[in-house]
Design a protein around this motif. Structure first.
Motif, short mmCIF file in Angstrom:
data_model
loop_
_atom_site.label_atom_id
_atom_site.label_comp_id
_atom_site.label_asym_id
_atom_site.label_seq_id
_atom_site.Cartn_x
_atom_site.Cartn_y
_atom_site.Cartn_z
N UNK A 95 -10.24 4.53 -7.24
CA UNK A 95 -10.90 5.58 -8.01
C UNK A 95 -9.89 6.60 -8.52
N UNK A 96 -8.77 6.76 -7.81
CA UNK A 96 -7.77 7.75 -8.19
C UNK A 96 -6.69 7.17 -9.09
N UNK A 97 -6.38 5.87 -8.92
CA UNK A 97 -5.27 5.28 -9.67
C UNK A 97 -5.40 3.77 -9.63
N UNK A 98 -5.05 3.07 -10.71
CA UNK A 98 -5.18 1.61 -10.72
C UNK A 98 -4.38 0.90 -9.63
N UNK A 99 -3.26 1.48 -9.22
CA UNK A 99 -2.44 0.84 -8.19
C UNK A 99 -2.95 1.11 -6.78
N UNK A 100 -3.86 2.05 -6.64
CA UNK A 100 -4.65 2.25 -5.44
C UNK A 100 -3.80 2.29 -4.16
N UNK A 101 -4.31 1.66 -3.09
CA UNK A 101 -3.66 1.70 -1.79
C UNK A 101 -2.27 1.07 -1.81
N UNK A 102 -2.03 0.18 -2.73
CA UNK A 102 -0.70 -0.43 -2.82
C UNK A 102 0.35 0.61 -3.17
N UNK A 103 0.02 1.52 -4.07
CA UNK A 103 0.95 2.60 -4.42
C UNK A 103 1.14 3.55 -3.25
N UNK A 104 0.05 3.89 -2.59
CA UNK A 104 0.15 4.77 -1.43
C UNK A 104 1.00 4.14 -0.34
N UNK A 105 0.82 2.85 -0.10
CA UNK A 105 1.60 2.15 0.92
C UNK A 105 3.08 2.11 0.56
N UNK A 106 3.38 1.85 -0.70
CA UNK A 106 4.77 1.80 -1.15
C UNK A 106 5.45 3.15 -0.91
N UNK A 126 -3.86 -7.46 3.77
CA UNK A 126 -2.66 -8.28 3.81
C UNK A 126 -1.65 -7.85 2.75
N UNK A 127 -2.13 -7.47 1.57
CA UNK A 127 -1.24 -7.01 0.51
C UNK A 127 -0.57 -5.70 0.89
N UNK A 128 -1.32 -4.81 1.53
CA UNK A 128 -0.75 -3.54 1.96
C UNK A 128 0.31 -3.77 3.03
N UNK A 129 0.02 -4.63 3.98
CA UNK A 129 0.99 -4.91 5.05
C UNK A 129 2.28 -5.49 4.48
N UNK A 130 2.17 -6.39 3.50
CA UNK A 130 3.38 -6.98 2.90
C UNK A 130 4.21 -5.93 2.18
N UNK A 131 3.59 -4.87 1.73
CA UNK A 131 4.33 -3.79 1.09
C UNK A 131 5.07 -2.93 2.11
N UNK A 132 4.44 -2.68 3.25
CA UNK A 132 4.98 -1.73 4.23
C UNK A 132 5.99 -2.37 5.17
N UNK A 133 5.67 -3.51 5.72
CA UNK A 133 6.44 -4.05 6.84
C UNK A 133 7.92 -4.32 6.54
#
Length: 372
Positions: A95-106, A126-133
């Motif tokens: 709702x805030x940005x198209x990149x959503x939680x992926x951007x926040x995680x990055x 799983x996509x968020x974890x692959x960004x963070x780990x």
């Protein structure tokens, strides 16, 4: 979306504080979305009290102290992390940005901040974890849960979080029903059909019960599925991950949480979004700290807007803090760049506050309070 596809954005001119982020985000987001993200319950007394309470706590500096080699590192659940700032779980960040939680995680991973991913995220866990780990200097990666009646689905969801590499589970316990969010209702917020809780696809919701005349839809139907203390044992039985309880504010509940095997508690009033007229979390924190008596980590969220607030929380005994709405403001303003700026500001201000109060490490934070 991979992290490589997260195109860098530029911050709006003049954004140098979290308040600036809020001001600029206000002009970008739809009125109804703004009400959903920033509104509180009822008259929003608790929402306002959260920030005000941190502001009223005073710091008393010590001068001419040896601070070389100082740092913001903390130990949490048996591991050392770069600093005590985590991103709170927040739903539907698309709702805030198209990149959503992926951007926040990055951004969180790059800034060494912890991330608590909402079970109502609009991005696959799983996509968020692959960004963070892969980030060597990342902070904690935790997955937030609500206990759903569909236990088979819950078990599968927990197994997914484990397999993806999350470090812990955070069970939200203070919202068996939604608060009376008047601002949100006035604005007519409706979640767009294309923004969904993608990690909850496949769950089976219980069918509404047939009520007799005079029965309550809330107490005689919805609350029959609400979790109880007995459910903590069930959750712990299906996971190898530590479980923290979020939304614990009463000292007796804090002790009960530990007796049920919780690895820690998070003092939270849900950002003022559930029960209005609750005390501010800065007021609640010392009572919970006294009850826990050092037997487990205690974290806190609600109204933290400055690095001084982080220092005050640590001085009151918190192991770490969670930050919510400012992250959404940064996300709306500039995606991952905006979130990174918010987290960088908080850590920079924390270090400045430590230096100016003569606090070399956060283990000495208690001495910075004026009443210490």
């Amino acid at each position: 979306m991979s992290s490589a596809s997260t195109t860098a954005q530029t911050l709006p001119d003049g954004v140098v504080t979290l308040a600036d982020h809020e001001f600029h985000a206000r002009g970008l987001l739809d009125e109804a979305v703004w009400a959903y993200f920033n509104g509180g319950a009822a008259d929003e007394l608790t929402l306002r009290a959260n920030a005000q309470a941190w502001q009223t706590i005073e710091l008393l500096p010590r001068v001419m102290r040896q601070l070389s080699g100082g740092h913001t590192r903390v130990n949490l659940l048996g591991r050392e992390w770069p600093h005590p700032i985590l991103v709170a779980p927040m739903a539907y960040q698309r709702l805030a940005h198209p990149h959503a939680e992926q951007a926040t995680a990055l951004a969180a991973a790059a800034l060494g901040a912890g991330l608590v991913l909402s079970t109502q995220a609009s991005t696959l866990l799983e996509d968020v974890a692959r960004t963070v780990l892969p980030e060597p200097d990342r902070g904690p990666l935790w997955f937030q849960l609500y206990l759903l009646p569909d236990r088979g689905f819950m078990k599968t969801l927990v197994q997914r979080a484990e397999a993806a590499g999350f470090d812990a589970l955070v069970l939200t316990v203070d919202a068996p029903v939604q608060g009376a969010r008047d601002r949100e209702r006035r604005a007519g917020f409706r979640r767009p059909a294309d923004i969904t809780a993608v990690n909850l696809v496949g769950r089976v919701a219980p069918s509404p019960l047939s009520l007799r005349p005079g029965q309550s839809r809330l107490f005689d139907d919805l609350m029959t599925h609400a979790p109880t203390w007995d459910d903590i044992a069930w959750l712990r039985s299906i996971t190898r991950l530590p479980v923290l309880l979020k939304g614990v504010v009463h000292p007796l509940d804090a002790r009960q949480a530990l007796s049920c095997g919780a690895a820690g508690v998070i003092v939270s009033n849900h950002g003022g979004r559930t029960l209005d007229t609750m005390p501010a979390t800065a007021t609640l924190l010392p009572r919970v700290m006294q009850a826990v008596a050092g037997d487990a980590p205690v974290l806190v969220d609600g109204g933290i807007r400055r690095g001084t607030d982080v220092l005050k929380a640590m001085a009151l005994g918190a192991s770490a803090v969670l930050v919510g709405r400012p992250v959404l403001h940064g996300l709306a303003n500039a995606g991952a760049t905006g979130v990174a700026h918010v987290l960088r500001l908080l850590r920079d201000e924390l270090e400045i506050s430590m230096a100016l109060t003569g606090c070399r490490t956060l283990s000495h934070a208690a001495a910075t309070l004026s009443h210490a």
